[in-house]
Design a protein around this motif. Structure first.
Motif, PDB file in Angstrom:
ATOM      1  N   PRO A 162     -58.819   3.402  15.449  1.00 55.59           N
ATOM      2  CA  PRO A 162     -57.999   2.373  14.805  1.00 55.59           C
ATOM      3  C   PRO A 162     -56.531   2.767  14.839  1.00 55.59           C
ATOM      4  CG  PRO A 162     -59.093   3.720  13.149  1.00 55.59           C
ATOM      5  CD  PRO A 162     -59.649   4.145  14.486  1.00 55.59           C
ATOM      6  N   ARG A 215     -52.125  -6.881  18.253  1.00 59.07           N
ATOM      7  CA  ARG A 215     -53.157  -7.886  18.528  1.00 59.07           C
ATOM      8  C   ARG A 215     -53.932  -7.542  19.800  1.00 59.07           C
ATOM      9  NH1 ARG A 215     -49.596 -13.208  16.693  1.00 59.07           N
ATOM     10  NH2 ARG A 215     -50.479 -13.313  14.572  1.00 59.07           N
ATOM     11  N   ALA A 236     -56.468  -4.823  19.114  1.00 55.98           N
ATOM     12  CA  ALA A 236     -57.683  -5.330  18.487  1.00 55.98           C
ATOM     13  C   ALA A 236     -58.599  -5.998  19.506  1.00 55.98           C
ATOM     14  CB  ALA A 236     -57.315  -6.314  17.371  1.00 55.98           C
ATOM     15  N   LEU A 278     -62.871  -7.092  14.148  1.00 54.47           N
ATOM     16  CA  LEU A 278     -61.861  -6.809  15.166  1.00 54.47           C
ATOM     17  C   LEU A 278     -61.227  -8.099  15.689  1.00 54.47           C
ATOM     18  CD1 LEU A 278     -63.647  -3.953  17.137  1.00 54.47           C
ATOM     19  CD2 LEU A 278     -61.633  -3.748  15.676  1.00 54.47           C
ATOM     20  N   ARG A 289     -58.621  -9.302  13.399  1.00 52.48           N
ATOM     21  CA  ARG A 289     -57.347  -8.586  13.479  1.00 52.48           C
ATOM     22  C   ARG A 289     -56.436  -9.116  14.579  1.00 52.48           C
ATOM     23  NH1 ARG A 289     -58.775  -2.304  12.213  1.00 52.48           N
ATOM     24  NH2 ARG A 289     -59.539  -2.665  10.098  1.00 52.48           N
ATOM     25  N   PRO A 319     -53.415  -8.624  12.321  1.00 51.82           N
ATOM     26  CA  PRO A 319     -53.586  -7.188  12.615  1.00 51.82           C
ATOM     27  C   PRO A 319     -53.082  -6.302  11.479  1.00 51.82           C
ATOM     28  CG  PRO A 319     -51.778  -8.080  13.882  1.00 51.82           C
ATOM     29  CD  PRO A 319     -52.407  -9.243  13.185  1.00 51.82           C
TER      30      PRO A 319
END
Length: 426
Positions: free
Chosen positions: A273, A342, A345, A419, A422, A426
């Motif tokens: 992450p 973005r 993700a 995910l 996000r 995000p």
């Protein structure tokens, strides 16, 4: 107080005079950002655990077009135009050059440029950090104190100071490889193989196990590099299993290893992450989760993105009264702007899908992927597509993929929906 003149060896004095930026680390990420900062007139000190000139253990590949745009093709040790992959019994040609850096040249390139510009090296193990309003102090395990207006942690995937949230299992790309001489060419002379997923050397039961592929190339003069690779798995495949698969793959082709010149053990996280972007320490490289979550590439990103981060830091440092926390906030925003977050993700979402595919669907996925227009698959792998173009490429892949691949992309499990969320927030 001790510091180094440009080009002098690292020392172990008791204290640093202080710099604009202290970079922690001595690998590709540390040297890339230190050099980019120095080119903007920023004073930089670096803290290395050992000798900053110690050889790097791993190899670093890059697409020819990418290195040409960066003006660094002279740092390649090898370059191939015959590039292909195997997802079936017929090859998939890529039609693009691929290069391998001469890692010694790349290291010297950064070291010499840095030290000519005044890079100061210190040695020691970073142990703790204290943040004052307008500077930070790193204390080493040996008791040395190094002060700077901003600290950049480029110490790798398991960073010393950068914090990131825990979001479940981390998938690792593992690979075992050798450089050496063989009884017969393991790939065609003059050839680079990005992925060879052929499984004729495995039993039907073994084909149900996590898939691996061969990454291989001809170094010339009878020397080849062959590496058995697991794309990503949590937990990662053991090196012993990869070594055995490589041995069996070569044996099935009637190839014996005659001489091992170098042995490579490669393991790095793929789906980390993003770090906490509000912390007063800035990360770069693996410490900042910059490994491409779907392809594993990093060095190209270091070369492209170091100037953006350096520019944001230099701009922030222009105000001598700007607090360290604000400097870090500006730096993080320069490294991870909204669009990049973005895309990160989206790539993590894609990797979650790939890790679920059995061997047959994974082959079909990559065959479909490399059938996309070259600018789409190349831009995806290098993380150089704008977000709308990236989404368009993913939608095109979905539309043209076989039904089993499409179902795997649609099936929602685990953290995939989070995910996707996000991408919007995000």
């Amino acid at each position: 107080m001790s510091s180094n003149a440009p080009g002098a060896p690292a020392t172990n004095g008791d204290q640093s005079a202080g710099a604009d930026v202290l970079v922690v680390g001595a690998g590709p990420a540390a040297l890339a950002i230190a050099t980019a900062l120095l080119e903007r007139g920023v004073t930089v000190a670096a803290l290395a655990l050992g000798d900053p000139r110690a050889p790097w253990p791993n190899t670093y590949g890059i697409w020819g077009e990418e290195v040409d745009r960066l003006g660094l093709a002279h740092l390649l040790g090898h370059r191939w135009s015959n590039t292909l992959s195997w997802f079936a019994e017929t090859p998939c040609p890529h039609g693009r050059d691929y290069g391998l850096f001469d890692k010694d040249k790349l290291q010297r390139h950064w070291l010499e440029r840095g030290e000519e510009a005044g890079l100061v090296w210190h040695r020691g193990r970073a142990a703790s950090i204290h943040h004052a309003p307008c500077h930070s102090v790193v204390t080493t395990a040996e008791g040395k104190e190094l002060s700077a207006r901003l600290v950049v942690d480029a110490s790798g995937h398991d960073p010393v100071f950068v914090h990131r949230p825990s979001e479940g299992p981390v998938a690792g790309q593992a690979a075992y490889g050798i450089v050496g001489r063989f009884s017969a060419p393991p790939v065609e002379p003059g050839q680079f193989v990005l992925m060879d997923f052929r499984t004729g050397h495995l039993t039907p039961a073994e084909r149900l196990e996590p898939p691996t592929f061969l990454y291989a190339m001809d170094y010339g003069d009878g020397v080849y590099f062959v590496e058995e690779t697991s794309l990503a798995l949590a937990p990662p495949l053991p090196f012993a299993a990869l070594k055995e698969r490589l041995r069996r793959r070569l044996a099935a082709r009637g190839v014996e290893v005659l001489e091992v010149q170098h042995e490579e053990h490669c393991l790095f996280p793929m789906n980390l992450p993003l770090p906490d972007l509000h912390q007063p320490v800035v990360g770069f490289g693996g410490a900042a989760s910059m490994v491409h979550p779907a392809s594993g590439y990093l060095v190209g990103a270091l070369l492209r993105r170091a100037p953006d981060l350096a520019g944001a830091i230099a701009e922030g440092l222009a105000d001598p009264q700007r607090p360290t926390a604000e400097l870090a906030r500006r730096a993080w925003a320069g490294l991870w702007p909204l669009e990049m977050r973005r895309k990160h993700a989206l790539y993590r979402f894609g990797l979650e899908k790939l890790m679920r595919y059995p061997e047959g669907e994974l082959r079909a996925f990559f065959a479909t992927f490399f059938a996309l227009p070259a600018e789409q698959w190349y831009g995806f792998l290098t993380n150089s597509l704008p977000l709308p173009a990236l989404v368009a490429a993913m939608l095109r892949l979905f539309a043209s993929a076989p039904g089993s691949v499409r179902w795997g992309l649609l099936e929602a499990k685990g953290r995939e929906l989070a995910l996707l969320g996000r991408v919007l927030k995000p």
